[in-house]
Design a protein around this motif. Structure first.
Motif, PDB file in Angstrom:
ATOM      1  N   MET A  85      41.440  31.577  54.186  1.00 49.03           N
ATOM      2  CA  MET A  85      39.851  31.815  53.540  1.00 49.03           C
ATOM      3  C   MET A  85      40.081  32.794  52.654  1.00 49.03           C
ATOM      4  O   MET A  85      40.359  33.967  52.933  1.00 49.03           O
ATOM      5  N   SER A  86      39.399  32.540  51.403  1.00 50.11           N
ATOM      6  CA  SER A  86      39.148  33.433  50.418  1.00 50.11           C
ATOM      7  C   SER A  86      37.759  34.215  50.562  1.00 50.11           C
ATOM      8  O   SER A  86      37.060  33.617  50.898  1.00 50.11           O
ATOM      9  N   ARG A  87      37.776  35.618  50.200  1.00 45.86           N
ATOM     10  CA  ARG A  87      36.548  36.282  50.422  1.00 45.86           C
ATOM     11  C   ARG A  87      35.817  36.349  49.197  1.00 45.86           C
ATOM     12  O   ARG A  87      36.395  36.639  47.836  1.00 45.86           O
ATOM     13  N   ILE A  88      34.860  35.915  48.862  1.00 43.53           N
ATOM     14  CA  ILE A  88      33.787  35.818  47.755  1.00 43.53           C
ATOM     15  C   ILE A  88      32.973  37.229  47.654  1.00 43.53           C
ATOM     16  O   ILE A  88      32.355  37.647  48.724  1.00 43.53           O
ATOM     17  N   LYS A  89      33.143  37.907  46.464  1.00 37.96           N
ATOM     18  CA  LYS A  89      32.660  39.314  46.544  1.00 37.96           C
ATOM     19  C   LYS A  89      31.134  39.111  45.850  1.00 37.96           C
ATOM     20  O   LYS A  89      30.929  38.236  44.962  1.00 37.96           O
ATOM     21  N   ILE A  90      29.979  39.391  46.378  1.00 43.50           N
ATOM     22  CA  ILE A  90      28.785  39.420  45.940  1.00 43.50           C
ATOM     23  C   ILE A  90      28.484  40.703  45.485  1.00 43.50           C
ATOM     24  O   ILE A  90      28.492  41.841  45.917  1.00 43.50           O
ATOM     25  N   SER A  91      28.146  40.763  44.003  1.00 40.84           N
ATOM     26  CA  SER A  91      27.636  41.709  43.250  1.00 40.84           C
ATOM     27  C   SER A  91      26.138  41.948  43.022  1.00 40.84           C
ATOM     28  O   SER A  91      25.917  40.984  42.112  1.00 40.84           O
ATOM     29  N   ASP A  92      25.601  42.712  43.674  1.00 41.86           N
ATOM     30  CA  ASP A  92      24.203  42.670  43.505  1.00 41.86           C
ATOM     31  C   ASP A  92      23.717  43.369  42.104  1.00 41.86           C
ATOM     32  O   ASP A  92      23.954  44.650  42.011  1.00 41.86           O
ATOM     33  N   MET A  93      22.613  42.731  41.318  1.00 45.50           N
ATOM     34  CA  MET A  93      22.145  43.446  40.185  1.00 45.50           C
ATOM     35  C   MET A  93      20.704  43.705  40.571  1.00 45.50           C
ATOM     36  O   MET A  93      19.995  43.938  39.267  1.00 45.50           O
ATOM     37  N   THR A  94      20.044  43.982  41.734  1.00 47.18           N
ATOM     38  CA  THR A  94      18.713  44.004  41.753  1.00 47.18           C
ATOM     39  C   THR A  94      18.146  45.349  41.203  1.00 47.18           C
ATOM     40  O   THR A  94      17.345  45.374  40.561  1.00 47.18           O
ATOM     41  N   MET A  95      18.841  46.359  41.101  1.00 49.25           N
ATOM     42  CA  MET A  95      18.536  47.784  40.296  1.00 49.25           C
ATOM     43  C   MET A  95      18.590  47.472  39.033  1.00 49.25           C
ATOM     44  O   MET A  95      17.659  48.280  38.183  1.00 49.25           O
ATOM     45  N   ARG A  96      19.363  46.715  38.540  1.00 47.34           N
ATOM     46  CA  ARG A  96      19.591  46.503  36.960  1.00 47.34           C
ATOM     47  C   ARG A  96      18.466  45.676  36.517  1.00 47.34           C
ATOM     48  O   ARG A  96      18.246  45.641  35.350  1.00 47.34           O
ATOM     49  N   CYS A  97      18.015  44.442  37.260  1.00 51.67           N
ATOM     50  CA  CYS A  97      17.332  43.318  36.763  1.00 51.67           C
ATOM     51  C   CYS A  97      15.726  43.301  37.164  1.00 51.67           C
ATOM     52  O   CYS A  97      15.020  42.635  36.847  1.00 51.67           O
ATOM     53  N   ILE A 132      32.626  28.870  42.064  1.00 58.25           N
ATOM     54  CA  ILE A 132      33.500  29.475  42.914  1.00 58.25           C
ATOM     55  C   ILE A 132      34.394  28.205  43.394  1.00 58.25           C
ATOM     56  O   ILE A 132      35.528  28.611  43.581  1.00 58.25           O
ATOM     57  N   ARG A 133      34.107  26.879  43.355  1.00 63.98           N
ATOM     58  CA  ARG A 133      34.998  25.902  43.500  1.00 63.98           C
ATOM     59  C   ARG A 133      36.118  25.767  42.570  1.00 63.98           C
ATOM     60  O   ARG A 133      36.982  25.253  42.768  1.00 63.98           O
ATOM     61  N   SER A 134      35.712  26.369  41.293  1.00 60.00           N
ATOM     62  CA  SER A 134      36.760  26.436  40.433  1.00 60.00           C
ATOM     63  C   SER A 134      37.805  27.726  40.474  1.00 60.00           C
ATOM     64  O   SER A 134      38.503  27.674  39.282  1.00 60.00           O
ATOM     65  N   GLY A 135      37.382  28.460  41.050  1.00 61.73           N
ATOM     66  CA  GLY A 135      38.379  29.677  41.284  1.00 61.73           C
ATOM     67  C   GLY A 135      37.724  30.953  41.131  1.00 61.73           C
ATOM     68  O   GLY A 135      38.467  31.992  41.453  1.00 61.73           O
ATOM     69  N   ALA A 136      36.444  31.007  40.898  1.00 61.62           N
ATOM     70  CA  ALA A 136      35.735  32.305  40.631  1.00 61.62           C
ATOM     71  C   ALA A 136      35.571  32.948  41.994  1.00 61.62           C
ATOM     72  O   ALA A 136      35.495  32.446  43.179  1.00 61.62           O
ATOM     73  N   ARG A 137      35.817  34.233  42.209  1.00 58.87           N
ATOM     74  CA  ARG A 137      35.868  35.003  43.547  1.00 58.87           C
ATOM     75  C   ARG A 137      34.893  36.016  43.631  1.00 58.87           C
ATOM     76  O   ARG A 137      34.876  36.837  44.401  1.00 58.87           O
ATOM     77  N   GLU A 138      34.087  36.141  42.523  1.00 57.76           N
ATOM     78  CA  GLU A 138      32.919  37.188  42.388  1.00 57.76           C
ATOM     79  C   GLU A 138      31.828  36.688  41.986  1.00 57.76           C
ATOM     80  O   GLU A 138      31.742  36.003  40.624  1.00 57.76           O
ATOM     81  N   VAL A 139      30.635  36.868  42.329  1.00 57.26           N
ATOM     82  CA  VAL A 139      29.144  36.348  41.759  1.00 57.26           C
ATOM     83  C   VAL A 139      28.407  37.269  41.760  1.00 57.26           C
ATOM     84  O   VAL A 139      27.986  38.072  42.438  1.00 57.26           O
ATOM     85  N   LYS A 140      27.501  37.576  40.483  1.00 53.56           N
ATOM     86  CA  LYS A 140      26.723  38.581  40.138  1.00 53.56           C
ATOM     87  C   LYS A 140      25.348  37.836  40.656  1.00 53.56           C
ATOM     88  O   LYS A 140      25.020  36.593  40.301  1.00 53.56           O
TER      89      LYS A 140
END
Length: 471
Positions: free
Chosen positions: A1-13, A217-225
């Motif tokens: 099981m791969s871990r997806i990192k969630i990078s939160d941009m709330t403060m910036r946007c 994510i299904r194509s290999g990305a492991r971090e999403v903003k």
């Protein structure tokens, strides 16, 4: 099981919906909520005002316990060093190097040719990597870039030390299958990309950002903003729900605490969407004070650690005076809480010669009229006065003082409590003002709670004026 990192941009946007930017304190409360929510990365606004923003980043670094704290450092080595000086105490620091990679943006935003941007990215990523193990290269507008140049700059950033590479669909025009094919092409032409974390950022112009992120994510990305609050980007709530419900079908999960998510997101949305009053700048939206208890057995280190958690930076002399005052009070009580410690700091730290002293005040208020305040203060042997309307008597009084001073300071906190009982009870007020990121507190006591509040505000203001004149 791969871990997806969630990078939160709330403060910036996002800031306030219509009432201006978030206050210093609200930003600290926001990152604490995001940390409790379980986001992998909290993205902080880049440094604009060196003094204020450095202090904010240092405060955020101390407040965040689990998430990484990421700061965008621009495209100069000077800002890398500045950001790192503020960020280095974070438990999980990250430096971000963001550069436009499409021909239009390179020319329009930077005034540079591709070759110059490439060399700049190499140097900046290498400099950041020398300071910090976690370095992210963000390829802005990647989906509209020249493919050959994109492959080259991504490969160069990885070679220079980037541990995360984020590709952005800044135009928000890609469909999910197109975005997946785009990422597949980059993987095929940059083999080194498989040795680092691939991140994605998608704009929501076509209302397809969430779908594009899932395809990535299904194509290999492991971090999403994502953003817990804010339009135009991937929704944190949607991503967390998708990964929780269907992530196992393609072998991924994330660290978002879904059992607490609804409650924490409601708090975040309430904080970010609370509007300031139309007549007063002092409404600071959602606030809370961190609760703790100290006893007479706590040493100076424990007391000063608690003082730092309240947001104060004390000199050695003030620290000694606060601890001495704490000892006297703790000897008479079983515990000393956060609000009592606030009052101790206000009364014991940074006592200065008064620039302003209260001469008189007149308050008019009622349920059918707006509150008005007329204050006279003594300053340098003369009398200065201010008259103002407000949302209430205390608000009007503070605005009148602000009119006299000619400057608005962020009201970080305002506390009122009774210190004696009965009809003639004494009321105590503590006012915390923030000037250039630094916290100054004042304390006032009176049988009139408005009077106590005015004295507290003037006490805090005198500390600001004194420090400003000493510079």
């Amino acid at each position: 099981m791969s871990r997806i990192k969630i990078s939160d941009m709330t403060m910036r946007c996002t800031g306030k919906s219509e009432g201006g930017k978030m206050s210093f304190r609200e930003k600290l409360e926001l990152v604490k909520l995001l940390d409790r929510l379980g986001v992998s990365v909290i993205e902080v606004s880049p440094i604009v005002n060196a003094k204020i923003d450095r202090l904010l980043i240092k405060s955020i670094s101390s407040a965040v316990r689990e998430s990484a704290v990421a700061v965008s450092v621009g495209l100069t080595e000077e800002y890398i060093d500045l950001a790192w000086a503020a960020l280095e105490e974070a438990k999980h620091p990250r430096l971000q190097i963001a550069a436009p990679v499409s021909a239009v943006q390179m020319e329009y935003l930077l005034g540079k040719k591709p070759a110059a941007v490439l060399e700049s990215v190499k140097a900046l990523v290498a400099r950041a990597r020398a300071l910090c193990e976690d370095v992210e290269f963000i390829a802005d507008d990647a989906t509209r870039s020249d493919s050959a140049f994109l492959y080259e700059i991504v490969d160069a950033a990885i070679a220079a030390g980037a541990s995360t590479v984020t590709l952005c669909d800044a135009a928000g025009q890609m469909l999910p299958d197109q975005f997946a094919d785009f990422l597949g092409d980059v993987y095929a032409h940059v083999p080194a990309l498989r040795d680092v974390t691939l991140g994605v950022a998608c704009k929501n112009d076509l209302s397809m950002a969430d779908s594009c992120a899932v395809a990535a994510i299904r194509s290999g990305a492991r971090e999403v903003k994502c953003a817990a609050f804010g339009d135009g980007v991937v929704s944190l709530e949607t991503m967390a729900k998708v990964l929780s419900a269907r992530g196992d079908s393609f072998g991924v999960d994330c660290t978002i605490r879904t059992t607490q998510m609804k409650r924490l997101l409601e708090q975040i949305r309430r904080m970010c969407s609370t509007e300031r009053s139309s007549t007063s700048p002092f409404d600071s939206g959602v606030q809370s004070i961190e609760e703790f208890s100290l006893t007479v057995h706590d040493d100076m280190g424990a007391v000063l650690s608690a003082v730092a958690r309240l947001g104060y930076e004390l000199s050695e002399e003030d620290a000694a005076q606060v601890y001495e005052a704490f000892g006297r009070i703790a000897a008479r009580k079983e515990t000393v809480g956060a609000r009592e410690l606030d009052a101790i700091v206000a009364s014991a730290a940074m006592q200065v010669p008064p620039t302003y002293q209260l001469e008189s005040y007149v308050i008019n208020t009622g349920n059918t009229i707006s509150a008005t305040a007329h204050l006279k203060l003594q300053k340098n042997g003369g009398t200065v006065e201010g008259i103002s309307l407000g949302d209430g008597p205390i608000d009007a009084a503070f605005l009148a003082i602000e009119q006299i001073e000619g400057h608005h300071y962020e009201l970080d906190d305002f506390q009122i409590q009774a210190v004696t009982e009965g009809r003639e009870a004494m009321g105590e007020a503590v006012v915390k003002l923030r000037s250039e990121g630094k916290l100054f507190s004042g304390r006032g006591i009176s049988t009139d709670i408005v009077g106590a509040s005015i004295h507290a505000y003037i006490n805090a203001l005198n500390k600001i004026v004194y420090e400003r004149s000493a510079l």
